[in-house]
Enzyme design. Sequence first.
Site, PDB file in Angstrom:
ATOM      1  N   ASN A 119     -12.797   8.470  16.251  1.00 26.66           N
ATOM      2  CA  ASN A 119     -13.718   8.507  15.113  1.00 26.66           C
ATOM      3  C   ASN A 119     -13.877   7.072  14.611  1.00 26.66           C
ATOM      4  OD1 ASN A 119     -15.082   8.877  12.740  1.00 26.66           O
ATOM      5  ND2 ASN A 119     -13.410   9.920  11.667  1.00 26.66           N
ATOM      6  N   TRP A 120     -14.998   6.474  14.965  1.00 23.36           N
ATOM      7  CA  TRP A 120     -15.215   5.061  14.627  1.00 23.36           C
ATOM      8  C   TRP A 120     -15.506   4.861  13.145  1.00 23.36           C
ATOM      9  CZ3 TRP A 120     -18.288   1.805  18.736  1.00 23.36           C
ATOM     10  CH2 TRP A 120     -17.693   1.984  20.003  1.00 23.36           C
ATOM     11  N   LYS A 121     -15.792   5.954  12.453  1.00 24.01           N
ATOM     12  CA  LYS A 121     -16.189   5.884  11.045  1.00 24.01           C
ATOM     13  C   LYS A 121     -17.364   4.900  10.901  1.00 24.01           C
ATOM     14  CE  LYS A 121     -11.577   7.201   9.776  1.00 24.01           C
ATOM     15  NZ  LYS A 121     -10.643   7.412   8.696  1.00 24.01           N
ATOM     16  N   HIS A 160     -14.795  16.424   8.179  1.00 24.43           N
ATOM     17  CA  HIS A 160     -13.771  15.393   7.999  1.00 24.43           C
ATOM     18  C   HIS A 160     -13.460  15.274   6.503  1.00 24.43           C
ATOM     19  CE1 HIS A 160     -11.817  11.490   7.889  1.00 24.43           C
ATOM     20  NE2 HIS A 160     -11.551  11.687   9.177  1.00 24.43           N
ATOM     21  N   GLU A 180     -13.099  12.830   4.682  1.00 26.07           N
ATOM     22  CA  GLU A 180     -13.906  11.826   3.978  1.00 26.07           C
ATOM     23  C   GLU A 180     -15.292  12.379   3.634  1.00 26.07           C
ATOM     24  OE1 GLU A 180     -13.424   8.537   6.718  1.00 26.07           O
ATOM     25  OE2 GLU A 180     -11.297   8.450   6.200  1.00 26.07           O
ATOM     26  N   GLU A 223      -5.690  17.498  10.381  1.00 26.80           N
ATOM     27  CA  GLU A 223      -5.519  16.140   9.859  1.00 26.80           C
ATOM     28  C   GLU A 223      -5.005  16.227   8.420  1.00 26.80           C
ATOM     29  OE1 GLU A 223      -8.076  13.038  11.971  1.00 26.80           O
ATOM     30  OE2 GLU A 223      -9.303  13.866  10.395  1.00 26.80           O
ATOM     31  N   GLY A 236      -5.067   7.234   7.572  1.00 31.17           N
ATOM     32  CA  GLY A 236      -5.093   5.858   7.073  1.00 31.17           C
ATOM     33  C   GLY A 236      -3.764   5.446   6.466  1.00 31.17           C
ATOM     34  N   SER A 243      -3.093   8.603  11.528  1.00 29.19           N
ATOM     35  CA  SER A 243      -2.222   7.463  11.856  1.00 29.19           C
ATOM     36  C   SER A 243      -1.607   7.540  13.255  1.00 29.19           C
ATOM     37  CB  SER A 243      -1.140   7.301  10.789  1.00 29.19           C
ATOM     38  OG  SER A 243      -1.750   7.066   9.540  1.00 29.19           O
ATOM     39  N   GLY A 253      -8.533   7.501  14.258  1.00 31.13           N
ATOM     40  CA  GLY A 253      -9.436   6.710  13.420  1.00 31.13           C
ATOM     41  C   GLY A 253      -9.310   5.236  13.750  1.00 31.13           C
TER      42      GLY A 253
HETATM   43  C1  PEP Z   1      -9.263   9.962  10.678  1.00 30.53           C
HETATM   44  O1  PEP Z   1      -9.818   9.486   9.686  1.00 30.53           O
HETATM   45  O2  PEP Z   1      -9.756  10.939  11.274  1.00 30.53           O
HETATM   46  C2  PEP Z   1      -8.024   9.351  11.145  1.00 30.53           C
HETATM   47  C3  PEP Z   1      -7.244  10.056  11.896  1.00 30.53           C
HETATM   48  O3  PEP Z   1      -7.783   8.060  10.726  1.00 30.53           O
HETATM   49  P1  PEP Z   1      -6.505   7.143  11.102  1.00 30.53           P
HETATM   50  O4  PEP Z   1      -6.218   7.350  12.556  1.00 30.53           O
HETATM   51  O5  PEP Z   1      -6.951   5.763  10.784  1.00 30.53           O
HETATM   52  O6  PEP Z   1      -5.380   7.629  10.238  1.00 30.53           O
END
Ligand code: PEP
Length: 251
Positions: free
Chosen positions: A8-10, A95, A97, A165, A171, A211, A232
């Site tokens: 997920n490049w966001k 997601h 977010e 998640e 994050g 993470s 992410g």
């Molecule tokens: C995400 O936002 O889906 C995610 C898993 O982020 P990160 O890997 O940066 O925790």
Amino acid sequence: MKKIVIGNWKMNPVSYDEALKIFNSIKRFSAKLNKTDVVMCPPFIYSHSFIKKNKDNIVSIGAQNVYSEEQGAFTGEISPRMLQNIGISHVIVGHSERRSRGETDEDISKKTQLLHDAGIYSIVCIGERERDTNGNYLNFIKEQIKNSLSKVNKKSLGKLMIAYEPIWAIGAKEAMGPRDILEMSLFIKKVISDMFGQNEVKDVPILYGGSVNFRNAGDIISQGQVNGLLVGRESVNPPGFIELLKAVDSL
Ligand code: PEP
């Protein structure tokens, strides 16, 4: 079943040139993988060009969101059929977010079924905001799954993936421990079996996100007994992501 790693490049990176470099290096490495499917979910604006550069289907190109209607007066939105027509194969839905910006379980369940109708895999995200010692988070997850899949038709389950998640692990400095991930993957399987039937959901992939990096990816999959990962930050860092893919493919 092959393992699935979804990036997920966001809202990254800010230039097309940079995006293309990331895409090319991950795609080049992915050609060497035997046991792992890689899905890159860049911002919409980059996806069409990546699809054209991916005629050999070494990776899959996904999206990070979609709208909950098929067509019409919805300024700024993109529909499931539009994504299907340009060659998007997977879409992240719900997601945290996006949920925190007002997306509801109802929207998520509508989007999920529309994606399945368009022949696209949905990656439905669920996760509790915090943990407690009474197990209330289990009730929360159960309700979230039931509501987020309330409009999903049993016949379309072949297109469903669930990404667990926990919001507190996104994050963050550290991922959830593999033993806790195992508990949650079993719990999620039980909830979806109760909803749709054990046989119907036996091939629904359960993924973990929060993470993940190359150091913890192997243990999360093998001890946490998940079918893959939603990544992410590390997904736009080719050296780290390539190490992560190596670790997953070597399991
Ligand atoms: C995400 O936002 O889906 C995610 C898993 O982020 P990160 O890997 O940066 O925790």
